[in-house]
Design a protein around this motif. Structure first.
Motif, PDB file in Angstrom:
ATOM      1  N   GLY A  19     122.313  73.393 -16.799  1.00 45.02           N
ATOM      2  CA  GLY A  19     123.101  72.900 -15.677  1.00 45.02           C
ATOM      3  C   GLY A  19     124.430  72.326 -16.123  1.00 45.02           C
ATOM      4  N   PHE A  38     121.268  80.440 -14.031  1.00 50.26           N
ATOM      5  CA  PHE A  38     120.219  80.476 -13.005  1.00 50.26           C
ATOM      6  C   PHE A  38     119.169  81.531 -13.341  1.00 50.26           C
ATOM      7  CE2 PHE A  38     123.041  77.820 -10.703  1.00 50.26           C
ATOM      8  CZ  PHE A  38     122.330  77.249  -9.656  1.00 50.26           C
ATOM      9  N   PHE A  92     118.036  73.768  -7.156  1.00 52.44           N
ATOM     10  CA  PHE A  92     117.883  75.053  -7.829  1.00 52.44           C
ATOM     11  C   PHE A  92     117.222  76.072  -6.904  1.00 52.44           C
ATOM     12  CE2 PHE A  92     115.566  78.091 -10.434  1.00 52.44           C
ATOM     13  CZ  PHE A  92     116.520  78.485 -11.351  1.00 52.44           C
ATOM     14  N   GLN A 109     124.483  74.377  -5.459  1.00 48.95           N
ATOM     15  CA  GLN A 109     124.798  74.610  -6.867  1.00 48.95           C
ATOM     16  C   GLN A 109     125.441  73.373  -7.490  1.00 48.95           C
ATOM     17  OE1 GLN A 109     127.216  78.176  -6.853  1.00 48.95           O
ATOM     18  NE2 GLN A 109     125.456  79.471  -7.336  1.00 48.95           N
ATOM     19  N   PHE A 112     122.806  70.821  -8.114  1.00 45.11           N
ATOM     20  CA  PHE A 112     122.042  71.226  -9.295  1.00 45.11           C
ATOM     21  C   PHE A 112     122.777  70.853 -10.581  1.00 45.11           C
ATOM     22  CE2 PHE A 112     121.823  74.552 -12.566  1.00 45.11           C
ATOM     23  CZ  PHE A 112     120.514  74.387 -12.988  1.00 45.11           C
TER      24      PHE A 112
END
Length: 332
Positions: A19, A38, A92, A109, A112
């Motif tokens: 991340g 991802f 996520f 996003q 995350f």
């Protein structure tokens, strides 16, 4: 318990580092880098939390006084850490399954990525506070002698927090090199890993230097402990080997060296702190549960490991076939 924590750093820690890598992504390949993160995390990110759960449960059952003291004195950073873990997991999933053009996906996003930074920092703050000697406990009763803030609100725990975040991002950037065959992305990750590797070394020296001004107990244990010194040597050799492998684009060797470096860092810290679990008052001897608890716990741990470890091996084998194929084609 300590072994579970080390495995969590190598696996779950690298997931959080992914991340951070996504947060640091810049340039025309930014979105492709984030999609790579991802894709790499999708099969295994949730399972890696098992190791943190194992460590927490073992601490709770085997050393209840230490568990009570840590969760009391470090209630605030632990709560922030748990919030980061929950937000990261939820974000996520929502980001993965929302439409690519959705505005909500864009914000998920971001949640995350930022929660992936928050959690390693608070994890490191907790580790730094535990090792610093700032949390004083009455050994017989287990009563904490400090408030909710005094035990962790200092520069040293936050330096350890920054160091932890850098370590996690470094592991992720090295791991991701074998998750893609895109030359441009791989080159960006290589440069990032080199920069983070250097930053990790600088961070280690700064944290150690400040320890002698704020927490002399930590400094003495890290520098003079005969148990920890060999692992400091291993850490240095592994770090140099990892940087050399990255420079020469030997990505498999870089991955092995970076993981060895992380294990040596954790082991050096653990041995320097031994036998204390919460410096300086709580040790293994004066905080352990009765034998009537420890014996069945040990049996359950052995039986559980027989199931858990092969299951994890099979999980990685099933979902990381692409990584194995890329590794075979990558420079060795």
């Amino acid at each position: 318990m300590f072994g579970a924590l080390v495995i969590y750093v190598l696996t779950g820690g690298a997931d959080f580092g992914g991340g951070i890598v996504a947060l640091l992504a810049r340039g025309p390949r930014r979105e492709a880098i984030r999609e790579l993160v991802f894709h790499a995390l999708a099969p295994i990110w949730e399972a890696n939390h098992v190791w943190l759960i194992v460590a927490i449960v073992l601490l709770f059952v085997a050393f209840p006084k230490v568990f009570a003291a840590v969760t009391t004195a470090l209630h605030i950073p632990l709560t922030l850490m748990l919030i980061g873990i929950v937000l990261r997991g939820a974000a996520f999933v929502f980001a993965q399954y929302d439409e690519e053009t959705s505005r909500a996906r864009y914000w998920w996003q971001r949640v995350f990525m930022w929660s992936s930074l928050l959690t390693p920092v608070t994890f490191g703050v907790v580790v730094g506070a535990v090792a610093s000697g700032r949390i004083r406990v009455e050994p017989q009763t287990g009563l904490v002698q400090v408030g909710f803030v005094e035990g962790w609100w200092a520069l040293f725990p936050f330096l350890v927090g920054g160091f932890a975040a850098t370590l996690f991002a470094y592991l992720a950037s090295v791991y991701l090199l074998l998750e893609t065959e895109d030359v441009g992305i791989r080159e960006w990750l290589r440069k990032l890993a080199l920069g983070l590797g250097v930053a990790l070394g600088v961070g280690a020296w700064v944290t150690l230097w400040w320890a002698q001004h704020e927490t002399l107990t930590v400094y003495d244990r890290l520098v003079h402990s005969p148990l920890a010194q060999p692992f400091h040597l291993v850490t240095g050799v592994a770090a140099l080997l990892a940087l050399l492998a990255l420079w020469r684009r030997r990505y498999t060797l870089a991955r092995i060296s970076a993981a060895t470096q992380a294990v040596a860092i954790m082991t050096g810290w653990g041995l320097a702190q031994y036998p204390a679990l919460l410096v300086p008052d709580m040790t293994i001897a004066n905080s352990a549960a009765p034998d009537t608890v420890l014996r069945p716990l040990l049996i359950a741990l052995i039986l559980g490991s027989v199931v858990l470890i092969p299951s994890f091996g099979y999980l990685y084998w099933v979902f990381k076939q692409h990584t194995l194929a890329v590794r075979q084609r990558a420079p060795q």
